[in-house]
Design an enzyme around this catalytic site. Sequence first.
Site, short mmCIF file in Angstrom:
data_model
loop_
_atom_site.label_atom_id
_atom_site.label_comp_id
_atom_site.label_asym_id
_atom_site.label_seq_id
_atom_site.Cartn_x
_atom_site.Cartn_y
_atom_site.Cartn_z
N HIS A 1 -10.00 1.40 2.46
CA HIS A 1 -9.47 2.75 2.75
C HIS A 1 -10.62 3.70 3.07
O HIS A 1 -10.53 4.50 4.01
CB HIS A 1 -8.68 3.30 1.56
N HIS B 1 -9.42 -3.45 -1.43
CA HIS B 1 -8.39 -2.67 -0.72
C HIS B 1 -8.81 -1.19 -0.66
O HIS B 1 -8.71 -0.56 0.40
CB HIS B 1 -7.06 -2.84 -1.46
N GLU B 2 -9.32 -0.67 -1.78
CA GLU B 2 -9.70 0.75 -1.82
C GLU B 2 -10.97 1.01 -1.01
O GLU B 2 -11.08 2.04 -0.33
CB GLU B 2 -9.88 1.22 -3.27
N CYS C 1 0.86 -1.18 0.00
CA CYS C 1 0.00 0.00 0.00
C CYS C 1 0.90 1.23 0.00
O CYS C 1 1.86 1.29 0.77
CB CYS C 1 -0.88 -0.02 1.25
#
EC number: 3.5.1.88
Lengths: 165, 165
Positions: B142, B138-139, B95
Site C-alpha cells: 500500500h 500487503h501494507e 482488502c
Amino acid sequence: MHELAITVIGPDRTGIVADVAEALAAVGANLTDSTMTRLRGHFAMTLICTGPPAAEAERALAGIGLLTSVREVGPSTEATNGEPFLVSVHGADRLGIVAAVTRVVAAAGGNITDLTTRLTGPLYVLVAEVDLPPGRADELTEQLAVAGAELGVDVTLRRADSELL
Amino acid sequence: MRQVVTAPAGVLSTVAAEVDPTDPEIVALADELVAIMRVSPGCVGLAAPQIGVSASVFCVDVTGHPKAVTTHGAFVLCNAKIIEASRWRPGREGCMSVPDLTGDVKRAGRIVVEGLRPGTGEAVTLTTDAFEARAVQHEIDHCAGKLFLDRVAGAHAIYQRKVYL
C-alpha cells in the site's frame, strides 16, 4: 471424429451444467476443454467437444432454453514458445480499457491466453495471462505504462512463475 | 475519524512519501490508523494511503488470528522496508480498499522488515512469518502504491467477495 467449439449462455439457474453436459453426452459429444463461469447473473460456457457432427450437437442443445452456438473447428495447434507474463490493470471504469491494453500487448507480439475482467462499483479490474516473445518485457512495460497513463488506470506487467516439482 | 478510501482512488496508486516518525502529525496518524483498524471488523492491518494520506506508515495486528504463527501484537512502522523474504506461498487476500474482490497472491512466508517506530523514531528490525508476514507485505505494498490486484496469481485468481465482515 469431429471437433466442435460450443458456446452456451443464459440466465443462471441450478442445473445448467448438468443439462448441457447430459445433452452433449446423449449424442456422444465428449467434453474436452471447457471454461464455465457466472458473469453478472448470466452463466457462460465455452466448450471444446469431440464426437458427432455439429448439426447433431446443435439439435441436442436446442431444447434446453439457452443461447447456444456450435461450430466445427480444426484440430488445435498450440504454438507457445513465448514466456509467460501476467498483466494486471485496475482503475476507474471507462470505455476502451480492454481494447487499448490488449492492442498494446498484441503490438508487442504478446498472445493473450487467458483474460478476466471484473467491474465492481466504479472499479474496473483486468488480469490477463500473456505469452510474450523473449526479450520484449521491458519494452512492453514502458508501452503499457504509457497506455495506462492515457486511460488513467494502473498497469503492472510481471513474469508468471511456475514451479516444476 | 477519517474514512477508508476505496479503489480507484488515486492515493492508493501513489508511492507514499517517507515520513519523519518523530513529527507529532505522524504520531497522531499512527494513533488514528490503529483506532480505525480496531473499529473495522476483520481488519488486521491498515496503511495511511487507505485513509487518504500518502505517507509511508502502517499498522498491523494479527493477534489471535487462526493463520498467525509469530505475532508481535499491535505495531506501527514508518518507512518500512523488507530486507529478507523467503518461503514463498500463495494465499487468498482481501482488502478494505477493494471491498468487492479477493485474490490469490504469492507472498513470502518469512520476512525480515526494517522500519521506524512513530514517536521515538527508534529503528526496529522485525522477523516474522505466516499470516503476520503476509499482512506486513500487503501494507508495505500500500505504501508503495500497489494493491493485491497488482500481484494476483493469474486471470482466474480474482474472486467476487461473498462474505463481508
